[in-house]
Write a protein that holds these residues in place. Structure first.
Motif, PDB file in Angstrom:
ATOM      1  N   VAL A  17       0.848  -1.194   0.000  1.00 18.05           N
ATOM      2  CA  VAL A  17       0.000   0.000   0.000  1.00 18.05           C
ATOM      3  C   VAL A  17       0.882   1.242   0.000  1.00 18.05           C
ATOM      4  CG1 VAL A  17      -1.605   1.342   1.381  1.00 18.05           C
ATOM      5  CG2 VAL A  17      -1.992  -1.078   1.077  1.00 18.05           C
ATOM      6  N   GLY A  18       1.945   1.192   0.825  1.00 12.79           N
ATOM      7  CA  GLY A  18       2.838   2.345   0.881  1.00 12.79           C
ATOM      8  C   GLY A  18       3.537   2.603  -0.438  1.00 12.79           C
ATOM      9  N   VAL A  19       4.074   1.553  -1.054  1.00 14.69           N
ATOM     10  CA  VAL A  19       4.875   1.807  -2.258  1.00 14.69           C
ATOM     11  C   VAL A  19       4.020   1.936  -3.508  1.00 14.69           C
ATOM     12  CG1 VAL A  19       6.903   0.644  -1.334  1.00 14.69           C
ATOM     13  CG2 VAL A  19       5.332  -0.626  -2.770  1.00 14.69           C
ATOM     14  N   SER A  55       1.167   8.506 -11.689  1.00 11.87           N
ATOM     15  CA  SER A  55       1.636   9.768 -12.255  1.00 11.87           C
ATOM     16  C   SER A  55       0.797  10.929 -11.743  1.00 11.87           C
ATOM     17  CB  SER A  55       1.582   9.704 -13.774  1.00 11.87           C
ATOM     18  OG  SER A  55       0.288   9.339 -14.184  1.00 11.87           O
ATOM     19  N   SER A  56      -0.505  10.682 -11.478  1.00  7.85           N
ATOM     20  CA  SER A  56      -1.330  11.796 -11.011  1.00  7.85           C
ATOM     21  C   SER A  56      -0.864  12.255  -9.629  1.00  7.85           C
ATOM     22  CB  SER A  56      -2.793  11.383 -10.972  1.00  7.85           C
ATOM     23  OG  SER A  56      -2.971  10.305 -10.100  1.00  7.85           O
ATOM     24  N   THR A  57      -0.539  11.297  -8.744  1.00  3.50           N
ATOM     25  CA  THR A  57      -0.025  11.691  -7.435  1.00  3.50           C
ATOM     26  C   THR A  57       1.269  12.463  -7.583  1.00  3.50           C
ATOM     27  OG1 THR A  57      -0.784   9.537  -6.737  1.00  3.50           O
ATOM     28  CG2 THR A  57       0.409  10.828  -5.128  1.00  3.50           C
ATOM     29  N   LEU A  58       2.129  11.952  -8.452  1.00  3.01           N
ATOM     30  CA  LEU A  58       3.440  12.575  -8.593  1.00  3.01           C
ATOM     31  C   LEU A  58       3.300  14.008  -9.103  1.00  3.01           C
ATOM     32  CD1 LEU A  58       6.454  12.286  -8.457  1.00  3.01           C
ATOM     33  CD2 LEU A  58       6.426  11.414 -10.762  1.00  3.01           C
ATOM     34  N   SER A 110      -0.423   9.387   6.305  1.00  2.00           N
ATOM     35  CA  SER A 110      -0.381  10.790   5.907  1.00  2.00           C
ATOM     36  C   SER A 110      -0.203  10.907   4.405  1.00  2.00           C
ATOM     37  CB  SER A 110       0.711  11.542   6.661  1.00  2.00           C
ATOM     38  OG  SER A 110       1.845  10.758   6.815  1.00  2.00           O
ATOM     39  N   ALA A 111       0.524   9.943   3.804  1.00  7.19           N
ATOM     40  CA  ALA A 111       0.677   9.994   2.350  1.00  7.19           C
ATOM     41  C   ALA A 111      -0.682   9.912   1.673  1.00  7.19           C
ATOM     42  CB  ALA A 111       1.561   8.847   1.878  1.00  7.19           C
ATOM     43  N   TYR A 112      -1.515   8.982   2.108  1.00  7.05           N
ATOM     44  CA  TYR A 112      -2.792   8.831   1.415  1.00  7.05           C
ATOM     45  C   TYR A 112      -3.759   9.947   1.750  1.00  7.05           C
ATOM     46  CZ  TYR A 112      -1.517   4.712  -0.999  1.00  7.05           C
ATOM     47  OH  TYR A 112      -0.906   3.876  -1.867  1.00  7.05           O
ATOM     48  N   MET A 113      -3.662  10.503   2.967  1.00  4.62           N
ATOM     49  CA  MET A 113      -4.491  11.664   3.263  1.00  4.62           C
ATOM     50  C   MET A 113      -4.063  12.839   2.409  1.00  4.62           C
ATOM     51  SD  MET A 113      -4.646  11.379   7.307  1.00  4.62           S
ATOM     52  CE  MET A 113      -5.977  10.615   8.155  1.00  4.62           C
ATOM     53  N   VAL A 116      -8.112   4.974   1.765  1.00  2.00           N
ATOM     54  CA  VAL A 116      -7.018   4.005   1.895  1.00  2.00           C
ATOM     55  C   VAL A 116      -6.497   3.986   3.334  1.00  2.00           C
ATOM     56  CG1 VAL A 116      -4.756   3.341   1.044  1.00  2.00           C
ATOM     57  CG2 VAL A 116      -6.420   4.287  -0.507  1.00  2.00           C
ATOM     58  N   SER A 117      -6.376   5.188   3.918  1.00  2.30           N
ATOM     59  CA  SER A 117      -5.968   5.253   5.319  1.00  2.30           C
ATOM     60  C   SER A 117      -6.954   4.501   6.188  1.00  2.30           C
ATOM     61  CB  SER A 117      -5.920   6.704   5.791  1.00  2.30           C
ATOM     62  OG  SER A 117      -5.157   7.459   4.922  1.00  2.30           O
ATOM     63  N   LEU A 118      -8.224   4.639   5.858  1.00  6.10           N
ATOM     64  CA  LEU A 118      -9.267   3.935   6.616  1.00  6.10           C
ATOM     65  C   LEU A 118      -9.054   2.426   6.533  1.00  6.10           C
ATOM     66  CD1 LEU A 118     -11.938   4.396   8.132  1.00  6.10           C
ATOM     67  CD2 LEU A 118     -13.065   3.872   6.004  1.00  6.10           C
ATOM     68  N   MET A 119      -8.730   1.935   5.328  1.00  2.21           N
ATOM     69  CA  MET A 119      -8.490   0.501   5.188  1.00  2.21           C
ATOM     70  C   MET A 119      -7.289   0.083   6.012  1.00  2.21           C
ATOM     71  SD  MET A 119     -10.958  -0.262   3.466  1.00  2.21           S
ATOM     72  CE  MET A 119     -10.762  -2.007   3.239  1.00  2.21           C
ATOM     73  N   VAL A 120      -6.247   0.934   6.020  1.00  2.00           N
ATOM     74  CA  VAL A 120      -5.053   0.582   6.793  1.00  2.00           C
ATOM     75  C   VAL A 120      -5.401   0.484   8.270  1.00  2.00           C
ATOM     76  CG1 VAL A 120      -2.747   1.324   7.450  1.00  2.00           C
ATOM     77  CG2 VAL A 120      -3.482   1.548   5.109  1.00  2.00           C
ATOM     78  N   ILE A 121      -6.253   1.407   8.756  1.00  2.00           N
ATOM     79  CA  ILE A 121      -6.574   1.342  10.183  1.00  2.00           C
ATOM     80  C   ILE A 121      -7.483   0.159  10.460  1.00  2.00           C
ATOM     81  CG2 ILE A 121      -8.655   2.731  10.588  1.00  2.00           C
ATOM     82  CD1 ILE A 121      -6.791   4.218  12.652  1.00  2.00           C
ATOM     83  N   LEU A 122      -8.310  -0.210   9.487  1.00  4.49           N
ATOM     84  CA  LEU A 122      -9.139  -1.408   9.662  1.00  4.49           C
ATOM     85  C   LEU A 122      -8.255  -2.653   9.766  1.00  4.49           C
ATOM     86  CD1 LEU A 122     -12.033  -2.516   9.717  1.00  4.49           C
ATOM     87  CD2 LEU A 122     -11.880  -2.834   7.283  1.00  4.49           C
TER      88      LEU A 122
END
Lengths: 544, 119, 142, 330
Positions: free
Chosen positions: A340-342, A347-350, A436-439, A446-452
């Motif tokens: 998830v992190g990597v 390209s849109s994020t970048l 914080s990256a996904y926020m 995505v952050s929500l899924m990580v906390i789940l």
């Protein structure tokens, strides 16, 4: 001109150490010799790998062409900050595992073969990380895989172990072969297998199309080649890193291996898969390569797979009855988080938010290191608990052995906190970076899924703590088992877990450095720049 | 005070440790009675029943999350354990080959897109 | 189907495309064999086909200039003792690319090791389980 | 950042809004909830100590802590339980420092996550470890039940805080982003905008249900079997340890209500400029939230565990997800 240096000498010397062992096994019958020999070999590797990392962080990217052949023709090792750092972590954790093996196999006769395989595993690991050549990566992946298959099936008269080994080996062989086929496509089109050279050619393909013997045909079309190669390579690497749905082998294979090997497999071998994914998607097929749309699609697929493996690993942890199997599922879950992190670098994020890009990648790499330390620690602790409980891996049979060994329990707690990611342990900070990256990227779900995932895995860790420390059982505690050596090792790893958290400001800035060295245009530029410098040096040497 | 999240976490962890220590200190000052391990409290409290009514004091660890596993997500767990992680190589192969097919499909679509655009 | 067109489509070009398609078909069939056949022995045979197809593909890649002319490529051996630049250029045009052969050599050796190991494991599975049917070799699950 | 600042933070951790204040607020919250519940059930509730019995929880706490002796059973590990109790209290105090109610409050970008980890994860881990460190069939049931609920309500809690944070960052462009401080300053504006009203409402419902379940208040304190003691995780706790556990639980209640008060009801709004009036408004809103929680608690029967878990999914996670979807669209 290019003499022996620490980058080039590490892997060949380890190969030597490994393959002389069966011969020594015929000559020397004293078991202690092999324990010391293997520990010294590991120490040698750890010192060299640490020195290499120091070299890279102070003096920049290192290239070592083997035999003095200029890189695209010969094989070269190329160390940037990413693989130097991972190589150092790998070698240090392998050192701990090797010393632990001396305790674990103290009554075992055939240690020479065991250490041959273990050192072979280390050769494969460090070779995979250090190499700057895509075909050499294939070779080293096979060295790694064969050692791993053999170590999984080490207890060859045990049905489960053999079953796990063949399940792992059968599809593992398919995976590496498919990667080879992908490489053939790359070679046919781009005429090179050197990673830096490939990165260069893929970046500038749009401006200077490289002619090849198959230009104008289906076979020589760079888009086709990139698509095929990326698809096959990614399948192979997700197999090695055990991402859903290529994760099935892991919960069978890791528990059946001898416990120190489980620690190496779960903590280190899966990292190699992630490393290869990162190297392919960020350096070779980097953000400036011409196949941007393909890369975006693949990264989104990786994000989905990462979340799925995180969830499945966490859910399956809850129902396990075998301590090592529980930890194996936890590995799947954490590799999901690393992916998830990597997977952030679309390209849109970048283009829109380079901060999110750096944060996500740094979080992924940081989490990889944190997971390595925590998981190696927990597997080694599980080995101690299993030995004390009379050899059974069932959570119920372990029945609270830990309450009689407070230091072992302390290490267990440290490892669980690291993996659960509570502050101030390292696992928290890496997850913080990923959140914080996904926020930052405007994808809070995505952050929500990580906390789940974290919340569900809490259940699994509670089960682990309960069964190994608090349970009121009447376990057969082996009073004769001395556990001072392994306890010292797991406590050292526990302290390392704490340090990764408390020194987080340094480590995080180091991670940003690492990301800068492999994922930014500047980093990729440096990567092939140092390749060209080596090439020019060697070529001028030949001319003279 | 505005901090960066890493420093904030470290400071808050420090606060956690500090408060825990202070609380422990206050607790050990305030509490004057020693730990009582009299016969009365030696056995677990089972609502007045003697311990002998139970075959075991502890719960087997696989029943620990019964409510979560069987109450909430029985179907999900049935699928995950019996169907997906069945232990049979060929059934795993199905999932894996679907994924390989998906990756190939992504590659194929990409290629088709590029070629149709005239690349 | 512009992208399938080979330069100077003659009989050799046709054969080249035909060979490539055959290799691709082989890859797909062997993948089917590994993933779907229940017997471990059949899986190993399929795996052999898979890796050999990959190797043949690599060898095919090495054939320089084949689709264009009637004259076959030569082995990558330079038979002039002190080559001039023009010699090297003409050699590079007609000689086979040696690198894929080196790759295949390595891959064959590695494949041999893996295959032997898998055969040994299958034998051991047969000794311990009395079968090589993967549907019955499933003690580990869940 | 200098040494004086650190000292200030530590002092604030012990006084306001730290340990001392937290103790008073949580004891008071306990009294409020007990009194209201009693009145709803036509009982008197605490009456003896202080006016209307307001000092009763304080007296109970001190009695448990000072007078009663620690007792331990054969399988118990009381020192570990105590250690985790202190850690839990420390985590609660640390999370109060994240709330913008004191000059020494700490805020940063993404401090929402810090709040979740200090207030959610650390406290949950402490409570579970306290319960299982003195094993007994009932405490185990209680602990496993608590852990199961936490596994669902933690994400729900996070989700419901995520929505106002996302809205303040996206719609109002407030700085620092993803910070509870920014949420508190801008929450009232979100209620006034009809576009953001709907997700805010949904997330308020979500956080109320999540709080209820996080604190294991009825209807979520579920008996598994007929003969089970209701005490659940606290069955084996006695004397000072019980006092510490109760304190953790009450402080958890108080901080949850405080978070709802601040992040959803805007804290001192509309009197931010006047400290006295603002504090009074905050207190009134805080009592309102406590009352709502008590009313929910008093008006429901108990669920079985799977019913409870399904309720969390249905009434907390689902509205939260809908709210997030709306927030992402607008």
């Amino acid at each position: 001109m290019i003499g022996l240096n620490s980058v080039g000498v590490l892997v060949p010397s380890l190969v030597g150490f490994a393959f002389i062992l069966p011969l020594l096994g015929k000559l020397i019958k004293n078991v202690k010799f092999f324990h010391i020999y293997a520990a010294l070999a590991s120490l040698w590797a750890a010192i060299l790998a640490t020195y290499n990392a120091y070299l890279v962080f102070t003096a920049g990217t290192q290239v070592y062409p083997f035999g003095g052949w200029p890189p695209p023709l010969g094989i070269a090792y190329e160390l940037d900050k990413l693989n130097a750092l991972l190589g150092m972590v790998t070698a240090l954790v392998m050192l701990a595992i090797t010393i632990y093996s001396a305790w674990y196999l103290k009554d075992y006769e055939g240690v020479a073969y065991y250490y041959t395989l273990l050192l072979g595993l280390e050769v494969g690991l460090i070779g995979c990380l250090y190499t700057g050549d895509a075909f050499n990566l294939f070779v080293m992946l096979e060295v790694l895989s064969i050692s791993a298959y053999a170590l999984v099936g080490f207890y060859r008269s045990k049905p489960e172990a053999v079953e796990a080994a063949i399940k792992y080996g059968m599809f593992g062989a398919v995976a590496t072969t498919l990667y080879f086929v992908g490489l053939v496509f790359i070679y046919a089109t781009f005429g090179t297998l050197n990673m830096a050279d490939l990165a260069f050619k893929l970046t500038f393909y749009v401006y200077y199309p490289v002619p090849n013997p198959f230009s104008g045909t289906f076979f020589g079309n760079p888009y086709v080649a990139s698509a095929v190669a990326l698809a096959l390579a990614l399948w192979a690497f997700t197999y090695k890193s055990a991402a859903f749905p290529n994760h099935f082998w892991l919960p069978d294979a890791h528990p059946e291996a001898p416990t120190p090997v489980s620690a190496a497999l779960s903590g280190l071998v899966v990292n190699v898969g992630v490393y290869a994914i990162v190297r392919f998607l960020y350096t070779i097929f980097g953000p400036s390569a011409f196949v941007v749309q393909l890369r975006d699609a693949v990264l989104i697929a990786l994000l989905v797979l990462g979340i799925a493996s995180g969830l499945i690993g966490a859910l399956m942890m809850v129902v396990q009855e075998d301590i090592k199997r529980l930890l194996a599922y936890s590995t799947i879950s954490h590799i999901g988080l690393v992916l998830v992190g990597v997977a952030i670098g679309t390209s849109s994020t970048l283009n829109q938010n380079s901060l999110a890009y750096v944060l996500g990648l740094a979080g992924g790499i940081y989490h990889m290191v944190n997971h390595t330390l925590g998981k190696a620690l927990l597997f080694l602790v599980s080995g101690i608990l299993i030995a004390l409980a009379g050899g059974s891996r069932k959570l119920d049979d372990i029945g609270g052995v830990g309450r009689r060994y407070p230091l072992v329990s302390l290490a267990l707690f440290l490892g669980v906190f690291q993996l659960l990611g509570v502050p101030p342990f390292g696992g928290f900070f890496s997850k913080l970076l990923i959140y914080s990256a996904y926020m930052e990227a405007g994808m809070p779900y995505v952050s929500l899924m990580v906390i789940l995932i974290s919340a569900i895995s809490l259940l699994g860790y509670v089960k682990l703590i309960y069964a190994s420390v608090f349970k009121v059982g009447s376990p057969k505690v082996e009073q004769t088992t001395k556990v001072s050596l392994p306890t010292a090792i797991v406590l050292a790893l526990g302290i390392a877990c704490l340090v990764t958290g408390l020194a987080t400001t340094y480590i995080t800035s180091m991670m940003f450095d690492v990301v800068g060295s492999f994922a930014t245009p500047q980093g990729v530029y440096d990567y092939w720049q140092s390749f060209f410098n080596t090439l020019l040096n060697l070529a001028s040497g030949v001319m003279r | 005070m505005f901090l960066d999240p890493l420093t904030a976490t470290l400071i808050l962890s420090g606060v956690l440790a500090f408060t825990a220590l202070i609380t422990w200190f206050i607790y050990s000052v305030v509490k004057s009675n020693p730990t009582n391990v009299s016969e009365e409290f030696k056995e677990p409290y089972l609502a007045g029943e003697p311990t002998s009514t139970l075959s075991r004091i502890d719960a087997p660890s696989n029943t620990l999350f019964w409510g979560f596993i069987y109450g909430l997500s029985r179907k999900l767990y049935h699928y995950l354990r019996e169907r997906m992680h069945s232990g049979i190589l060929n059934e795993w192969g199905e999932y894996m080959s679907v994924y390989l097919g998906l990756l190939s499909l992504i590659g194929l679509l990409f290629t088709a897109l590029i070629l149709l655009r005239g690349g | 189907m512009r992208f399938l067109k080979v330069r100077n489509m003659d009989i050799n070009g046709f054969l080249f495309v035909f060979m490539l398609s055959t290799i691709m078909l082989n890859l797909v069939i062997s993948l089917y064999g590994v993933f779907a056949r229940p017997s471990l022995i059949k899986k190993i045979i399929a795996l052999t086909i898979l890796s050999d197809s990959g190797n043949v593909l690599a060898i095919a890649v090495g054939f320089r200039d084949w689709p264009s002319g009637w004259s076959p490529s030569t082995p990558p051996v330079l038979n002039v003792t002190s080559p001039k630049a023009s010699d090297v250029v003409s050699f590079a045009r007609v000689a086979v690319d040696p690198l894929p052969q080196a790759l295949v050599l390595t891959a064959v050796v590695i494949g041999l090791a893996v295959m032997l190991f898998l055969v040994f494991l299958t034998l051991q599975i047969y000794r311990l389980y009395g079968t090589t049917d993967v549907r019955k070799v499933a003690k580990l699950k869940g | 950042m200098d040494i004086m600042y650190i000292l200030g933070v530590l002092a604030s951790a012990l006084t306001y809004p730290g340990l001392a204040t937290l103790w008073i607020i949580s004891m008071f919250s306990e009294w409020w909830v007990r009194k209201l519940t009693a009145r709803a059930q036509r009982r008197m509730g605490p009456t003896y100590v202080g006016p209307l019995g307001v000092l009763q929880p304080f007296a109970d706490f001190i009695k448990l802590l000072v007078v009663k002796s620690e007792s331990s059973q054969r399988y118990g590990n009381i020192s570990l339980a105590k250690a985790f109790a202190f850690v839990g209290i420390g985590a609660l105090v640390a999370s109060t420092l994240l709330l913008p109610i004191s000059p020494y409050s700490i805020y940063s970008r993404y401090d929402l996550i810090l709040l979740i980890y200090f207030f959610g994860v650390w406290v949950a881990v402490s409570e579970v470890v306290i319960a299982i460190s003195i094993p007994n069939p009932f405490t185990l049931k209680g602990a496993s039940r608590y852990a199961s609920v936490i596994a669902l309500c933690e994400p729900a809690f996070f989700l419901s805080l995520l929505i106002p944070a996302y809205l303040t960052a996206k719609v109002l462009k407030a700085e620092p982003t993803w910070s509870i401080t920014a949420v508190v300053s801008y929450a009232p504006q979100l209620w006034l905008n009809p576009l953001t009203l709907i997700p805010m409402l949904l997330s308020l419902i979500s956080i109320l249900v999540a709080t209820q379940s996080k604190l294991m208040l009825p209807p979520f304190n579920i008996p598994e079997a007929e003969q089970e003691v209701i005490a659940g995780p606290t069955t084996e706790l006695s004397g000072p340890l019980l006092a510490l556990f109760n304190f953790i639980h009450d402080a958890d209640l108080a901080i949850s209500s405080l978070i709802i008060t601040l992040a959803f009801l805007g804290g001192p709004y509309p009197f931010e400029s006047n400290p006295a009036l603002g504090a009074l408004t905050t207190i009134v809103k805080f009592l309102l939230v406590l009352t709502v929680i008590t009313v929910i608690r008093a008006s429901f029967g108990r669920f079985r565990l799977e019913q409870g878990l399904k309720t969390i999914v249905k009434y907390s996670i689902t509205p939260g997800l809908i709210g997030l979807a709306i927030a992402l669209i607008i």
